[in-house]
Design a protein around this motif. Sequence first.
Motif, PDB file in Angstrom:
ATOM      1  N   HIS A  79     -51.859 -11.229  16.999  1.00 52.80           N
ATOM      2  CA  HIS A  79     -51.098 -11.609  18.194  1.00 52.80           C
ATOM      3  C   HIS A  79     -50.321 -12.860  17.810  1.00 52.80           C
ATOM      4  N   LEU A  80     -49.019 -12.713  17.667  1.00 49.96           N
ATOM      5  CA  LEU A  80     -48.116 -13.799  17.301  1.00 49.96           C
ATOM      6  C   LEU A  80     -47.403 -14.254  18.561  1.00 49.96           C
ATOM      7  N   ASP A  81     -47.823 -15.384  19.093  1.00 50.51           N
ATOM      8  CA  ASP A  81     -47.208 -15.885  20.327  1.00 50.51           C
ATOM      9  C   ASP A  81     -46.137 -16.903  19.999  1.00 50.51           C
ATOM     10  N   ASP A 105     -50.217 -19.344  17.101  1.00 49.10           N
ATOM     11  CA  ASP A 105     -49.411 -20.004  18.124  1.00 49.10           C
ATOM     12  C   ASP A 105     -48.170 -20.496  17.394  1.00 49.10           C
ATOM     13  N   ALA A 106     -46.997 -19.934  17.701  1.00 51.57           N
ATOM     14  CA  ALA A 106     -45.790 -20.228  16.929  1.00 51.57           C
ATOM     15  C   ALA A 106     -44.565 -20.411  17.821  1.00 51.57           C
ATOM     16  N   PRO A 107     -44.532 -21.511  18.595  1.00 52.19           N
ATOM     17  CA  PRO A 107     -43.316 -21.766  19.370  1.00 52.19           C
ATOM     18  C   PRO A 107     -42.129 -21.952  18.431  1.00 52.19           C
ATOM     19  N   VAL A 108     -40.946 -21.748  18.950  1.00 56.71           N
ATOM     20  CA  VAL A 108     -39.744 -21.757  18.121  1.00 56.71           C
ATOM     21  C   VAL A 108     -38.765 -22.846  18.543  1.00 56.71           C
ATOM     22  N   PHE A 159     -39.971 -21.763  13.210  1.00 57.43           N
ATOM     23  CA  PHE A 159     -41.266 -21.489  13.830  1.00 57.43           C
ATOM     24  C   PHE A 159     -42.225 -22.614  13.481  1.00 57.43           C
ATOM     25  N   MET A 160     -42.920 -23.131  14.480  1.00 54.37           N
ATOM     26  CA  MET A 160     -43.957 -24.141  14.275  1.00 54.37           C
ATOM     27  C   MET A 160     -45.285 -23.442  14.493  1.00 54.37           C
ATOM     28  N   ALA A 161     -45.850 -22.931  13.409  1.00 53.16           N
ATOM     29  CA  ALA A 161     -46.979 -22.008  13.497  1.00 53.16           C
ATOM     30  C   ALA A 161     -48.306 -22.693  13.223  1.00 53.16           C
ATOM     31  N   GLY A 162     -49.292 -22.326  14.035  1.00 52.14           N
ATOM     32  CA  GLY A 162     -50.650 -22.793  13.831  1.00 52.14           C
ATOM     33  C   GLY A 162     -51.624 -21.644  13.986  1.00 52.14           C
TER      34      GLY A 162
END
Length: 141
Positions: free
Chosen positions: A81-83, A108-111, A125-128
């Motif tokens: 699940h890539l949010d 959790d990957a807000p853009v 993408f700022m992915a964690g």
Amino acid sequence: MRIGFIGLGNMGAPMAVNLAKAGHDVAGYDMAATPAGIQHANSAAMAATDADVVITMLPNGSALQSVAAEIHPVMKAGVLHLDCSTVDVESARIISQDADKYHLLSIDAPVSGGIGGATAGTLTFMAGGSDAAFAAAKPLF
């Protein structure tokens, strides 16, 4: 890769279209409309069923939590699940914990980059998430 994409608004629609143009099989769901080139799913759960990865791009944490409650139970164990929504930290944590409960990977990957970046395929993408989840998501970035 079979991708379920939920949230096809100003940001999600061009992201989904770019994934389809890159050769992925994209099934999308949104309460409004599904853009050309994307297979229409009648529900978020339909978009998530049998997907290799499910991407969400939703307007707030409440919407994300509601969608996660619908999709996580139908996703196969090990699916990502890539949010990409920009939501509050607590909602992101809840989604991650819920994904763990269903033996799913989650990122959790807000853009950053706006609608222009989404259209051009140049978002940042700022992915964690875990190393395994990031490895699964990396080809999509």
